[in-house]
Write an enzyme that holds these catalytic residues in place. Structure first.
Site, PDB file in Angstrom:
ATOM      1  N   ALA A  32       0.937  -1.189   0.061  1.00 38.10           N
ATOM      2  CA  ALA A  32       0.064   0.209   0.131  1.00 38.10           C
ATOM      3  C   ALA A  32       0.971   1.234  -0.018  1.00 38.10           C
ATOM      4  CB  ALA A  32      -0.972   0.089   1.248  1.00 38.10           C
ATOM      5  N   ASN A  33       0.179   2.400   0.221  1.00 36.21           N
ATOM      6  CA  ASN A  33       0.875   3.853   0.423  1.00 36.21           C
ATOM      7  C   ASN A  33       0.419   4.612   1.391  1.00 36.21           C
ATOM      8  OD1 ASN A  33      -1.145   5.373  -0.899  1.00 36.21           O
ATOM      9  ND2 ASN A  33      -0.767   4.058  -2.968  1.00 36.21           N
ATOM     10  N   ARG A  34       0.872   5.852   1.527  1.00 40.30           N
ATOM     11  CA  ARG A  34       0.171   6.602   2.606  1.00 40.30           C
ATOM     12  C   ARG A  34      -0.812   7.501   2.529  1.00 40.30           C
ATOM     13  NH1 ARG A  34       6.076   6.972   3.496  1.00 40.30           N
ATOM     14  NH2 ARG A  34       6.791   6.048   5.360  1.00 40.30           N
ATOM     15  N   ALA A  60      -4.051   6.939  -5.212  1.00 35.49           N
ATOM     16  CA  ALA A  60      -2.722   6.493  -5.672  1.00 35.49           C
ATOM     17  C   ALA A  60      -2.445   5.026  -5.634  1.00 35.49           C
ATOM     18  CB  ALA A  60      -1.854   6.988  -4.159  1.00 35.49           C
TER      19      ALA A  60
END
Length: 407
Positions: A214-216, A280
């Site tokens: 995943a990402n932030r 994102a």
């Protein structure tokens, strides 16, 4: 016909947002009158409220001048919708119990028009059983509700549900509440009749039943864009990855986990006039998700990765049902504008909104954003702004494009 809003501003630190709410409503052609409670006047002044409304703010139920001029009963009857923002625990309790001991509570009781509340209070107050009972009663009585949101409070160290919804979220909720009441509120709005698809948040690409790539991304920017588009009258479909923020009002939301699911949800939402791809999306996923939790064996596992579908490019290059305007986002850590220009050409989209997400900027997961709007001909550099304001400016720019009837 111009819609008339009676805005009731109760006493809370969120009252400062009500000034921006008045401005947003006036920009969209609403007529706004305001009642300021005595507690509300401790946070903002009747002069500032009246200046934005274009007429004085009402404060006193026993004012001989006000009663002779309009009367507290007529004040609520002449509105198409009553909006309480901020709606404190105190005024919600008065509404639920039918109290009428001041101008605001009397106006709320002496009306047959729809009511929308935007709760705002300390998280413990919001979660208290008394407040929950009062809210349940108000919902049962047919009162519309927007928010509250979760986040950091004015009190030091306090965090949780209780933040008043942002002004654009409230504007969208107002348009929704007015539907079916003497006409469609959005009929004169610049994006009325337009369909907008927005993606937001991260994607989670599973490695095994407990781990994922995943990402932030928090989803705040995409959700704010969806709310802003709805506020301008658009029919909005928001395709959201896993986020911890609430769904915006007046928007159809499709919740997904992975990039493959997000692409499928976007394609199912087409055709649309505008596609705004803020999410994102993870670039890669593992080639094969493990069916059981992977155990530590002393050696790092070797993960075979495959590319995820490119949602922005897939939609931008569609031969059928391509949105008239396709807007992508480019999150970069260096050479922000140069990379964004190259990405716009490579992906085939019309605009790219580029921003610097290097660790030092705090953009990912934060409340503010600094963006560059890259088109085929120009680059606009916007200052550091709250994500809600970035959303409002972007959607206003889109609305102008459609009003000019240029692709």
């Amino acid at each position: 016909m111009q819609k008339r809003i009676l805005l009731i501003i109760a006493g809370g630190i969120a009252a400062y947002k009500s000034l921006d709410l008045i401005r947003r409503l006036k920009e969209r052609g609403y007529a706004v009158r305001a009642i300021l409670t005595p507690a509300g006047a401790e946070f903002i002044t009747p002069l500032s409220v009246g200046s934005l409304c274009g007429e004085r703010a009402f404060t006193d139920m026993f004012s001989l001048t006000d009663e002779a001029d309009i009367g507290h009963i007529a004040l609520s009857r002449q509105a198409d919708l009553l909006v309480v923002a901020p709606a404190t625990a105190d005024i919600l309790a008065k509404m639920a119990q039918g109290h009428a001991d001041d101008l605001a509570s009397t106006a709320l009781l002496a009306t047959d028009k729809p009511i929308l509340v935007a709760p705002a209070m300390n998280p413990l107050m919001w979660e208290h059983p008394a407040t929950r009972r009062n809210m349940a009663q108000l919902v049962a009585d047919g009162v519309h509700v927007v928010g509250p949101n979760s986040g950091r409070m004015a009190e030091r160290g306090e965090e949780g549900p209780g933040r008043m919804a942002e002004p654009l979220e409230i504007v969208a909720a107002i348009a929704l509440a007015l539907q079916g009441n003497a006409g469609q509120a959005g009929a004169a709005l610049p994006l009325a009749g337009r369909r907008v698809v927005v993606t937001s948040g991260p994607t989670h690409e599973p490695i095994d039943p407990v781990r994922y790539i995943a990402n932030r991304s928090s989803g705040r920017q995409g959700h704010a864009i969806a709310a802003a588009a709805a506020a301008l009258g658009a029919e909005v479909v928001l395709v959201s990855g896993p986020v911890s923020i609430p769904d915006p009002a007046g928007v159809t939301v499709r919740h997904v986990e992975t990039a493959v699911e997000m692409l499928a949800a976007v394609e199912a939402a087409l055709p649309a006039d505008v596609g705004i791809f803020t999410a994102a999306v993870a670039d890669w996923r593992v080639a094969g998700e493990a069916s059981q939790k992977m155990k530590k064996t002393g050696a790092a596992p070797k993960l075979a990765l495959v590319e995820n579908p490119d949602i922005l490019a897939t939609v931008a290059k569609r031969a059928v049902d391509r949105p008239r305007l396709v807007v992508g986002f480019a999150a970069e850590t260096e050479n922000v504008v140069a990379y964004a220009k190259a990405k716009r050409q490579r992906k085939g989209c019309d605009w790219i909104i580029a921003n610097d997400v290097s660790h030092a900027t705090g953009i990912m997961g934060g409340d503010n954003n600094t963006v560059h709007v890259v088109t085929a001909d120009t680059v606009e550099d916007w200052p550091d702004l709250p994500k809600t304001e970035v959303a409002a400016r972007l959607v206003a720019r889109i609305a102008r494009l459609f009003q000019e009837d240029r692709p």
